[in-house]
Write a protein that holds these residues in place. Structure first.
Motif, PDB file in Angstrom:
ATOM      1  N   ARG A 459       0.793  -1.224   0.000  1.00  0.00           N
ATOM      2  CA  ARG A 459       0.000   0.000   0.000  1.00  0.00           C
ATOM      3  C   ARG A 459       0.832   1.283   0.000  1.00  0.00           C
ATOM      4  N   ILE A 460       2.086   1.194   0.433  1.00  0.00           N
ATOM      5  CA  ILE A 460       2.890   2.410   0.505  1.00  0.00           C
ATOM      6  C   ILE A 460       3.206   2.951  -0.885  1.00  0.00           C
ATOM      7  N   LYS A 461       3.197   2.103  -1.895  1.00  0.00           N
ATOM      8  CA  LYS A 461       3.516   2.559  -3.262  1.00  0.00           C
ATOM      9  C   LYS A 461       2.521   3.597  -3.758  1.00  0.00           C
ATOM     10  N   GLY A 462       1.288   3.527  -3.269  1.00  0.00           N
ATOM     11  CA  GLY A 462       0.271   4.484  -3.673  1.00  0.00           C
ATOM     12  C   GLY A 462       0.522   5.890  -3.191  1.00  0.00           C
ATOM     13  N   PHE A 463       1.532   6.084  -2.334  1.00  0.00           N
ATOM     14  CA  PHE A 463       1.839   7.411  -1.803  1.00  0.00           C
ATOM     15  C   PHE A 463       2.992   8.087  -2.569  1.00  0.00           C
ATOM     16  N   TYR A 464       3.423   7.443  -3.657  1.00  0.00           N
ATOM     17  CA  TYR A 464       4.491   8.010  -4.493  1.00  0.00           C
ATOM     18  C   TYR A 464       3.942   8.366  -5.875  1.00  0.00           C
ATOM     19  N   SER A 465       4.634   9.261  -6.566  1.00  0.00           N
ATOM     20  CA  SER A 465       4.278   9.601  -7.948  1.00  0.00           C
ATOM     21  C   SER A 465       4.573   8.393  -8.839  1.00  0.00           C
ATOM     22  N   PRO A 466       3.917   8.298 -10.001  1.00  0.00           N
ATOM     23  CA  PRO A 466       4.184   7.160 -10.907  1.00  0.00           C
ATOM     24  C   PRO A 466       5.665   7.001 -11.244  1.00  0.00           C
ATOM     25  N   ASP A 467       6.372   8.151 -11.459  1.00  0.00           N
ATOM     26  CA  ASP A 467       7.796   8.061 -11.814  1.00  0.00           C
ATOM     27  C   ASP A 467       8.619   7.486 -10.670  1.00  0.00           C
ATOM     28  N   ASP A 468       8.377   7.999  -9.466  1.00  0.00           N
ATOM     29  CA  ASP A 468       9.132   7.508  -8.314  1.00  0.00           C
ATOM     30  C   ASP A 468       8.815   6.037  -8.042  1.00  0.00           C
ATOM     31  N   ARG A 469       7.532   5.704  -8.227  1.00  0.00           N
ATOM     32  CA  ARG A 469       7.118   4.321  -8.014  1.00  0.00           C
ATOM     33  C   ARG A 469       7.836   3.384  -8.985  1.00  0.00           C
ATOM     34  N   GLU A 470       7.924   3.820 -10.270  1.00  0.00           N
ATOM     35  CA  GLU A 470       8.580   3.005 -11.294  1.00  0.00           C
ATOM     36  C   GLU A 470      10.093   2.919 -11.031  1.00  0.00           C
ATOM     37  N   ASN A 471      10.693   4.035 -10.619  1.00  0.00           N
ATOM     38  CA  ASN A 471      12.126   4.041 -10.338  1.00  0.00           C
ATOM     39  C   ASN A 471      12.486   3.212  -9.108  1.00  0.00           C
ATOM     40  N   GLY A 472      11.570   3.209  -8.149  1.00  0.00           N
ATOM     41  CA  GLY A 472      11.849   2.504  -6.900  1.00  0.00           C
ATOM     42  C   GLY A 472      12.642   3.333  -5.923  1.00  0.00           C
ATOM     43  N   TYR A 473      12.734   4.654  -6.172  1.00  0.00           N
ATOM     44  CA  TYR A 473      13.445   5.550  -5.264  1.00  0.00           C
ATOM     45  C   TYR A 473      12.987   6.984  -5.519  1.00  0.00           C
ATOM     46  N   ILE A 474      13.365   7.872  -4.589  1.00  0.00           N
ATOM     47  CA  ILE A 474      13.171   9.305  -4.802  1.00  0.00           C
ATOM     48  C   ILE A 474      14.538   9.980  -4.712  1.00  0.00           C
ATOM     49  N   THR A 475      14.656  11.151  -5.304  1.00  0.00           N
ATOM     50  CA  THR A 475      15.910  11.900  -5.258  1.00  0.00           C
ATOM     51  C   THR A 475      15.775  12.998  -4.205  1.00  0.00           C
ATOM     52  N   ALA A 476      16.674  13.006  -3.243  1.00  0.00           N
ATOM     53  CA  ALA A 476      16.589  13.992  -2.164  1.00  0.00           C
ATOM     54  C   ALA A 476      17.991  14.312  -1.678  1.00  0.00           C
ATOM     55  N   GLN A 477      18.096  15.447  -0.979  1.00  0.00           N
ATOM     56  CA  GLN A 477      19.390  15.848  -0.430  1.00  0.00           C
ATOM     57  C   GLN A 477      19.593  15.207   0.935  1.00  0.00           C
ATOM     58  N   ASN A 478      20.792  14.701   1.153  1.00  0.00           N
ATOM     59  CA  ASN A 478      21.113  14.161   2.462  1.00  0.00           C
ATOM     60  C   ASN A 478      21.525  15.293   3.400  1.00  0.00           C
ATOM     61  N   ARG A 479      22.007  14.952   4.592  1.00  0.00           N
ATOM     62  CA  ARG A 479      22.364  15.971   5.589  1.00  0.00           C
ATOM     63  C   ARG A 479      23.517  16.872   5.127  1.00  0.00           C
TER      64      ARG A 479
END
Length: 531
Positions: A459-479
């Motif tokens: 169910r958690i996959k439904g909380f991501y955009s289609p692109d992020d869901r397909e990629n299997g990750y999101i792009t974000a800045q670390n600390r």
């Protein structure tokens, strides 16, 4: 046998013979127990089989009518309503109690309920069968329960045959039951076996865990207080003296041999004395002439929530009368509507203060209290610490509103999974953020962990955009403000088996669970570890 007797037109004689045999069998062993005796409303057409003849026989064998409950089948046909009313009045006048058998199976139930004002209702076994998964029958029984609470009638579940049926009935608030689960018919009038007593106590214990610190778990007996009582033979002068000595008393229970038979209300008593000849008439006469014969009486184990509902449904003139509490059918104490409402209101306020506002689950104070109780009781249970992986990065990218939705989803999945597996005595708390705690009383904790993980990963996959869901990750800045690929969220479940680890406090247990959780997070996917 009864079919043949009906063909020979001697059915009433046979029924009367059965009644006498039942009483004969019970007279030496029943003591203070109650004997339910089936009776047909049509006995009014058989002169030898009526209340008077039953009383004569009881006197002959020195058996009290107060020990007998006349059990009228709901399916019985009442051909002469006026005669039936006379029969009911005759039974009441001679201190018999009345019961309606097989409630919910006949066509004349409302008439029967109205005319008998029964002391007991027995629910038809057709409604009891497989009650744990029958929503319609549950709704019907809930209505009957509400009715009996408001009319001070006792509700008995008839035909209980399985532990699952018993557990469902206890959870609903049904306090009395009969059936093959408790034992086969036996002429010796033995009590139920120790293993069945243990089963009932275990279910009650699980219910208290499930409704932890709510009005559904705390019994009315917790609010009972002792006040002066009188007997039905005491004179009005004694009541007058007690009420004047105790100006805060709003009434006095009338108790004979431990059993409540009425209530003297302060206002009604002094109103009667204030009439023209009131003092002369009532001061030297038995107080039973002035008592309310139908006060609100509840068993000490009745949950506060049920008593509250019944108390406020009383007639307006009786709304603030004492609630009389009994234990094993005998007088135990009283409480007031004011005390009841103040206690439940304070409890709900405290519960609201201690609950997480986002999920509604118990918060840190309740969690700590629950963990300390589990540790102190040395219970064989598992404590689960559930935490989301990569939640902070998701929250930064998708915003706190979506983050809150994920937290609510996680809470729902945990509760839903526990419910699906039937672990209704479990406790779930929300520490804060994406951290949760659960206390589970079952060896099937591994299956529960797998179920939670399957539901979450799906169910958690439904909380991501289609692109992020397909990629299997999101792009974000670390600390360090460097962009990196962050995997989709997963859930880590650390589980401590309290039977193997002797912790001395909730703090020590929390530290141990944190160490297990670190091992889970190193797996880089939804996982659980049980130690």
């Amino acid at each position: 046998l009864f079919s043949i007797a009906e063909q020979l037109d001697i059915l009433n004689q046979l029924k009367y013979k059965c009644l006498r045999c039942s009483v004969d069998s019970a007279k030496d062993s029943i003591n203070e127990k109650l004997l339910f005796v089936n009776i047909d409303p049509e006995i009014i057409h058989y002169e030898a089989y009526n209340i008077e003849s039953i009383l004569e026989y009881l006197k002959k064998i020195s058996f009290s009518s107060t020990n007998i409950i006349l059990d009228i089948k709901e399916k019985s046909y009442i051909s002469d309503l006026n005669s039936f009313r006379a029969l009911v009045k005759d039974a009441r006048d001679n201190e018999f109690k009345l019961s309606i058998d097989d409630t919910g199976s006949g066509l004349l139930s409302l008439t029967m309920l109205s005319e008998t004002n029964a002391d007991y209702l027995k629910i038809s076994m057709d409604l009891i069968r497989n009650i744990y998964n029958n929503r319609v029958n549950k709704s019907i029984i809930s209505l009957l329960l509400d009715f009996t609470l408001s009319t001070r009638t006792k509700l008995i579940a008839k035909g209980v045959e399985t532990a699952e049926e018993l557990e469902a009935l206890i959870e609903m608030g049904i306090q009395y039951g009969q059936g093959f689960l408790f034992g086969q018919p036996d002429s010796s009038f033995r009590g139920i076996s120790e293993d069945k007593v243990k089963l009932i106590k275990d279910i009650q214990k699980r219910k208290q865990r499930y409704f932890y610190n709510t009005p559904n778990a705390i019994p009315i007996g917790a609010l009972a207080k002792t006040i002066p009582i009188v007997t039905s033979g005491d004179c009005g002068s004694k009541v007058d003296e007690l009420l004047k000595k105790n100006p805060t008393l709003q009434g006095i229970p009338v108790v004979d041999n431990g059993y409540v038979i009425g209530l003297i209300k302060r206002s009604s008593f002094f109103a009667q004395l204030a009439t023209q000849y009131g003092v002369a008439v009532f001061m030297k006469r038995p107080i039973k002439l002035l008592m309310d014969k139908t006060p609100m009486i509840v068993d000490c184990n009745t949950p506060l929530s049920f008593v509250s509902k019944a108390a406020v449904s009383r007639e307006e003139e009786n709304l603030y009368d004492y609630i009389i509490i009994t234990k094993d059918e005998k007088y135990y104490g009283v409480t007031t509507v004011k005390n009841l409402l103040e206690f439940t209101t304070e409890m709900e306020l405290n519960r609201a203060k201690q609950s997480n506002p986002l999920t509604g689950l118990p918060g840190n104070m309740s969690i700590e209290e629950k963990l300390n109780k589990a540790i102190a009781a040395v219970e064989n249970c598992f404590v689960m610490y559930l935490d989301l992986d990569n939640f902070k990065c998701y929250n930064d990218v998708y915003g706190f509103e979506n983050g809150d939705r994920v937290i609510v989803l996680t809470a729902d999945i945990i509760r839903e999974s526990i419910w699906d597996m039937g672990f209704r005595d479990s406790f779930v708390g929300h520490i804060g953020g994406d951290d949760f705690v659960a206390v589970i009383y079952t060896q099937e904790v591994e299956s529960l962990c797998n179920l939670i993980i399957r539901k979450f990963d799906s169910r958690i996959k439904g909380f991501y955009s289609p692109d992020d869901r397909e990629n299997g990750y999101i792009t974000a800045q670390n600390r360090c403000c460097i962009e990196e690929r962050i995997p989709l969220m997963s859930i880590s479940i650390a589980v401590a088996d309290l039977s193997k680890h002797k912790c001395i406090s909730a703090t020590q247990l929390s530290e141990y669970l944190s160490r297990i959780k670190k091992k889970c997070k190193s797996i880089n996917k939804s996982s659980y570890i049980i130690e």
